[in-house]
Design a protein around this motif. Structure first.
Motif, PDB file in Angstrom:
ATOM      1  N   GLY A   1       2.320   6.114  -5.860  1.00 43.24           N
ATOM      2  CA  GLY A   1       1.999   6.160  -7.280  1.00 43.24           C
ATOM      3  C   GLY A   1       2.778   5.176  -8.122  1.00 43.24           C
ATOM      4  N   LEU A   2       3.367   4.157  -7.493  1.00 42.63           N
ATOM      5  CA  LEU A   2       4.171   3.181  -8.230  1.00 42.63           C
ATOM      6  C   LEU A   2       3.288   2.130  -8.894  1.00 42.63           C
ATOM      7  CD1 LEU A   2       7.043   2.498  -5.657  1.00 42.63           C
ATOM      8  CD2 LEU A   2       7.007   4.152  -7.544  1.00 42.63           C
ATOM      9  N   LEU A   3       3.754   1.605 -10.010  1.00 43.57           N
ATOM     10  CA  LEU A   3       3.081   0.504 -10.675  1.00 43.57           C
ATOM     11  C   LEU A   3       3.370  -0.786  -9.922  1.00 43.57           C
ATOM     12  CD1 LEU A   3       4.013   1.359 -14.375  1.00 43.57           C
ATOM     13  CD2 LEU A   3       1.864   1.873 -13.189  1.00 43.57           C
ATOM     14  N   ASN A   4       2.570  -1.814 -10.169  1.00 47.08           N
ATOM     15  CA  ASN A   4       2.767  -3.094  -9.481  1.00 47.08           C
ATOM     16  C   ASN A   4       4.173  -3.645  -9.694  1.00 47.08           C
ATOM     17  OD1 ASN A   4       0.190  -3.150  -8.415  1.00 47.08           O
ATOM     18  ND2 ASN A   4      -0.672  -4.344 -10.096  1.00 47.08           N
ATOM     19  N   LYS A   5       4.678  -3.533 -10.944  1.00 49.86           N
ATOM     20  CA  LYS A   5       6.002  -4.076 -11.234  1.00 49.86           C
ATOM     21  C   LYS A   5       7.097  -3.301 -10.512  1.00 49.86           C
ATOM     22  CE  LYS A   5       6.540  -1.569 -15.646  1.00 49.86           C
ATOM     23  NZ  LYS A   5       6.778  -1.749 -17.111  1.00 49.86           N
TER      24      LYS A   5
ATOM     25  N   LYS B   1       0.133  -8.102  -6.703  1.00 47.71           N
ATOM     26  CA  LYS B   1      -1.288  -8.028  -7.060  1.00 47.71           C
ATOM     27  C   LYS B   1      -2.152  -8.723  -6.008  1.00 47.71           C
ATOM     28  CE  LYS B   1      -0.692  -7.707 -12.099  1.00 47.71           C
ATOM     29  NZ  LYS B   1      -0.934  -8.378 -13.407  1.00 47.71           N
ATOM     30  N   MET B   2      -1.658  -9.870  -5.518  1.00 46.22           N
ATOM     31  CA  MET B   2      -2.415 -10.602  -4.507  1.00 46.22           C
ATOM     32  C   MET B   2      -2.525  -9.811  -3.207  1.00 46.22           C
ATOM     33  SD  MET B   2      -0.880 -14.458  -5.076  1.00 46.22           S
ATOM     34  CE  MET B   2      -1.617 -15.022  -3.536  1.00 46.22           C
ATOM     35  N   HIS B   3      -1.403  -9.219  -2.763  1.00 49.16           N
ATOM     36  CA  HIS B   3      -1.421  -8.416  -1.528  1.00 49.16           C
ATOM     37  C   HIS B   3      -2.283  -7.170  -1.703  1.00 49.16           C
ATOM     38  CE1 HIS B   3       1.298 -10.823   0.755  1.00 49.16           C
ATOM     39  NE2 HIS B   3       2.348 -10.629  -0.060  1.00 49.16           N
ATOM     40  N   ARG B   4      -2.210  -6.566  -2.873  1.00 47.50           N
ATOM     41  CA  ARG B   4      -2.987  -5.356  -3.144  1.00 47.50           C
ATOM     42  C   ARG B   4      -4.481  -5.669  -3.126  1.00 47.50           C
ATOM     43  NH1 ARG B   4      -1.563  -0.949  -7.848  1.00 47.50           N
ATOM     44  NH2 ARG B   4      -3.391   0.394  -7.587  1.00 47.50           N
TER      45      ARG B   4
ATOM     46  N   LEU C   1       0.824  -1.207   0.000  1.00 46.44           N
ATOM     47  CA  LEU C   1       0.000   0.000   0.000  1.00 46.44           C
ATOM     48  C   LEU C   1       0.863   1.264   0.000  1.00 46.44           C
ATOM     49  CD1 LEU C   1      -2.956  -0.875   2.407  1.00 46.44           C
ATOM     50  CD2 LEU C   1      -2.924  -0.861  -0.092  1.00 46.44           C
ATOM     51  N   ARG C   2       1.993   1.221   0.682  1.00 52.18           N
ATOM     52  CA  ARG C   2       2.897   2.371   0.655  1.00 52.18           C
ATOM     53  C   ARG C   2       3.365   2.641  -0.766  1.00 52.18           C
ATOM     54  NH1 ARG C   2       4.711  -0.211   5.492  1.00 52.18           N
ATOM     55  NH2 ARG C   2       4.126   1.027   7.338  1.00 52.18           N
ATOM     56  N   GLY C   3       3.651   1.576  -1.495  1.00 51.95           N
ATOM     57  CA  GLY C   3       4.047   1.742  -2.886  1.00 51.95           C
ATOM     58  C   GLY C   3       2.929   2.313  -3.735  1.00 51.95           C
TER      59      GLY C   3
END
Length: 220
Positions: free
Chosen positions: A175-179, A193-196, A169-171
């Protein structure tokens, strides 16, 4: 200097415990006729009021845990209205304040407004002018209290988050992308993606914008 000694208080209501959502207007004016008149005016439109002759009386009574606003005379015996405003700020109290005064000047009104007052009414003012200011102030306080309640509930939900979900969530909050989050955390993109997705579900977020707003509210 503001005193915390207890003093008499007059309340324009029946002696019953009011519902938590019922708004109340706190009137502080050393002129008995003025505060009685204001109490009658508010009662005429169904608004409860509590009347005080000084800032000391108000502080001694304690502020109600309900939507409220403060109609405050600028010049008072003992501590002035501006001193009370400053004291409440120090206490972390964010009640909307409407100043009324027969001795107002531009520098004083600017000072009061900069310190957070919602209105500044020179005497004599029209009854409707005061009522409009009161209704607006009560709306502001009700919205603030609602937002505070939402944050409390959000923090309760956030207790269910795992440390890794908080990292993700901090990422997201940055504004960071998943990658990019995956790279920073040293995990796979699918793991991010799973954690998000799990965090979004735990926080009852309904959209990407909603989760970002909740991340901001949580200070992540």
């Amino acid at each position: 200097m503001l005193s915390l000694s207890r003093s008499a208080m007059k309340q324009r209501t029946k002696p019953v415990v009011a519902p938590a959502e019922l708004p109340v207007v706190l009137v502080v004016d050393d002129d008995v006729a003025v505060r009685e008149s204001l109490g009658d005016l508010l009662a005429s439109v169904g608004i409860e009021s509590m009347l005080f002759g000084s800032t000391q009386e108000l502080l001694a009574s304690g502020l109600p845990d309900r939507p409220a606003c403060l109609v405050l005379d600028l010049r008072l015996p003992g501590a002035s209205g501006l001193e009370l405003q400053s004291r409440l700020t120090e206490m972390g109290v964010t009640i909307p304040i409407i100043f009324i005064t027969g001795h107002g000047d531009v520098p004083t009104s600017v000072r009061a407004m900069k310190a957070g007052a919602v209105d500044f009414l020179p005497k004599p003012f029209r009854q409707q002018e005061l009522l409009d200011a009161v209704l607006d102030a009560l709306r502001v306080d009700k919205e603030r209290r609602s937002k505070d309640d939402e944050v409390v509930e959000l923090r309760r939900l956030a207790e269910k988050l795992t440390p890794r979900e908080r990292d993700v969530l901090r990422g997201v909050g940055r504004g960071l992308l998943n990658k990019q989050i995956a790279h920073d955390l040293g995990v796979s993109e699918i793991t991010v993606k799973m954690h998000r997705s799990s965090a979004k579900r735990k926080l009852n977020a309904t959209s990407a914008a909603d989760i970002v707003g909740k991340i901001s509210a949580l200070g992540l």
